[in-house]
Design an enzyme around this catalytic site. Structure first.
Site, short mmCIF file in Angstrom:
data_model
loop_
_atom_site.label_atom_id
_atom_site.label_comp_id
_atom_site.label_asym_id
_atom_site.label_seq_id
_atom_site.Cartn_x
_atom_site.Cartn_y
_atom_site.Cartn_z
N ASN A 130 0.87 -1.18 0.00
CA ASN A 130 0.00 0.00 0.00
C ASN A 130 0.90 1.22 0.00
O ASN A 130 1.51 1.55 1.02
CB ASN A 130 -0.89 -0.04 1.26
CG ASN A 130 -1.67 1.24 1.46
OD1 ASN A 130 -1.75 2.08 0.54
ND2 ASN A 130 -2.25 1.41 2.65
N TRP A 131 0.98 1.87 -1.16
CA TRP A 131 1.92 2.99 -1.29
C TRP A 131 1.39 4.28 -0.66
O TRP A 131 2.10 5.27 -0.59
CB TRP A 131 2.23 3.24 -2.76
CG TRP A 131 3.20 2.27 -3.36
CD1 TRP A 131 3.77 1.17 -2.75
CD2 TRP A 131 3.74 2.30 -4.68
NE1 TRP A 131 4.62 0.55 -3.60
CE2 TRP A 131 4.63 1.20 -4.81
CE3 TRP A 131 3.56 3.14 -5.79
CZ2 TRP A 131 5.33 0.94 -5.99
CZ3 TRP A 131 4.24 2.87 -6.96
CH2 TRP A 131 5.12 1.79 -7.06
N LYS A 132 0.12 4.27 -0.26
CA LYS A 132 -0.49 5.49 0.31
C LYS A 132 -0.25 6.66 -0.65
O LYS A 132 -0.30 6.47 -1.86
CB LYS A 132 0.06 5.73 1.71
CG LYS A 132 -0.07 4.47 2.58
CD LYS A 132 0.12 4.69 4.03
CE LYS A 132 -0.10 3.34 4.74
NZ LYS A 132 -0.02 3.48 6.19
N HIS B 102 -9.36 1.34 4.72
CA HIS B 102 -8.10 1.44 5.46
C HIS B 102 -8.33 2.35 6.67
O HIS B 102 -9.13 3.28 6.60
CB HIS B 102 -7.03 2.02 4.54
CG HIS B 102 -5.67 2.00 5.16
ND1 HIS B 102 -5.26 2.99 6.04
CD2 HIS B 102 -4.66 1.10 5.09
CE1 HIS B 102 -4.04 2.69 6.46
NE2 HIS B 102 -3.65 1.56 5.90
N GLU C 23 -6.75 4.74 7.78
CA GLU C 23 -6.57 6.18 7.51
C GLU C 23 -7.82 6.76 6.86
O GLU C 23 -8.16 7.91 7.08
CB GLU C 23 -5.32 6.39 6.64
CG GLU C 23 -4.06 6.19 7.47
CD GLU C 23 -2.86 5.65 6.72
OE1 GLU C 23 -2.84 5.71 5.47
OE2 GLU C 23 -1.93 5.14 7.39
N GLU D 185 -5.43 -4.85 10.60
CA GLU D 185 -4.40 -3.83 10.80
C GLU D 185 -4.66 -3.07 12.10
O GLU D 185 -5.45 -2.12 12.10
CB GLU D 185 -4.40 -2.84 9.63
CG GLU D 185 -4.06 -3.46 8.30
CD GLU D 185 -3.43 -2.44 7.35
OE1 GLU D 185 -2.36 -2.74 6.85
OE2 GLU D 185 -4.00 -1.36 7.17
N GLY E 285 2.59 2.38 10.62
CA GLY E 285 3.53 3.48 10.45
C GLY E 285 4.26 3.87 11.73
O GLY E 285 4.93 4.89 11.79
N SER F 2 3.50 -2.05 10.19
CA SER F 2 4.97 -2.10 10.36
C SER F 2 5.57 -3.46 9.99
O SER F 2 6.51 -3.91 10.64
CB SER F 2 5.35 -1.69 11.78
OG SER F 2 4.94 -0.36 12.05
N GLY G 144 2.87 -1.05 4.20
CA GLY G 144 2.95 0.36 3.82
C GLY G 144 4.38 0.75 3.53
O GLY G 144 4.91 0.48 2.45
N GLY G 145 5.03 1.36 4.51
CA GLY G 145 6.38 1.91 4.34
C GLY G 145 7.36 0.99 3.63
O GLY G 145 8.08 1.43 2.72
#
Ligand code: PGA
Length: 249
Positions: free
Chosen positions: A9-11, A95, A97, A167, A173, A213, A234-235
């Site tokens: 997930n590149w956000k 998600h 967010e 999640e 993150g 993470s 993500g990251g």
């Protein structure tokens, strides 16, 4: 056996040019990775470049959100119909967010999931508790409410096609990964909810990913848990070498 899914997930990161550079480096690294389904979810403007770069590979491309209608006067939204037309095959739904910053609720989960399936997209539906909910011993209540409101209303034949991502919001993150034990307990709880609502067969075939993470150095201990069927990353999905290491856990 459930085939693992490793999804990035590149956000809100990367331009189309950066997307192409990522794929040039990433593709050779995962050429032989047939043990799992690989999905990359870039921001909307990068989807055509990602679809183009993934041609001839087993990498699937997903969006990070969709609107439930086909088309219409809905400024700023993108439909499943459009995502399908450009070659997407997955979409992330709800998600944390989006729940947190855009007020997405369980009713959105139902209509977005149904819309995704209508246009042939595999929904990756996110659930998970916030820090204060975990600390208040309310994790199972939160997961139960998210399941009951967002997933239980689906028809069994629709539920059979979705992927769930657990999640915990406190792990996203933050560098604080849930221990494999914490993640597996939550997955087991969700699977029990699935079994009660949809029966044992769908419960044992439901793919439940962990997200929060996930990195090259912790992915193998998470994947060693039988309950964990993959990861939403993500990251660590932004760098080709790091995401390739996650894929090849
Ligand atoms: P993270 O994000 O891996 O950067 O924690 C996971 C996610 O939000 O899907």
């Amino acid at each position: 056996m459930r085939k693992p899914v490793l999804a990035g997930n590149w956000k809100m990161y990367k331009t189309p040019a950066e997307t192409r550079s990522f794929f040039e480096a990433f593709k050779p690294l995962v050429r032989d990775a047939t043990h799992c389904d690989i999905v990359i979810c870039p921001p909307f403007p990068n989807l055509p470049a990602a679809v183009d770069e993934s041609k001839g590979t087993s990498i699937a491309i997903g969006a990070q959100n969709l609107y439930w209608g086909k088309e219409g006067a809905v400024t700023g939204e993108v439909s499943g119909h459009m995502l399908q037309a450009i070659g997407c095959s997955y979409v992330i739904i709800a998600h944390s967010e989006r729940r947190q910053y855009f007020g997405e609720c369980e009713a959105d989960v139902v209509r977005k999931t149904q819309a995704a399936l209508e246009y042939g997209l595999t929904p990756i539906v996110c659930v998970g508790e916030r820090l204060e909910e975990r600390e208040g011993s309310r994790t199972e209540d939160v997961l139960a409410a998210q399941f009951d409101g967002g997933l239980a209303p689906l028809a069994p034949e629709h539920f059979a096609k979705i992927v769930i991502a657990y999640e915990p919001v406190w792990a996203i993150g933050t560098g604080k990964t849930a221990t494999p034990q914490i993640a597996a307990d939550a997955h087991r709880f969700i699977r029990q909810k699935v079994a009660k609502k949809f029966g044992e067969t769908l419960a044992s075939s439901a793919r439940i990913l962990y997200g929060g993470s996930v990195k090259p150095d912790n992915v193998s201990s998470l994947m060693a848990e039988e309950e964990i069927d993959g990861a939403l990353v993500g990251g660590a999905s932004l760098d080709p070498k790091s995401f390739a290491a996650v894929v090849k856990y």
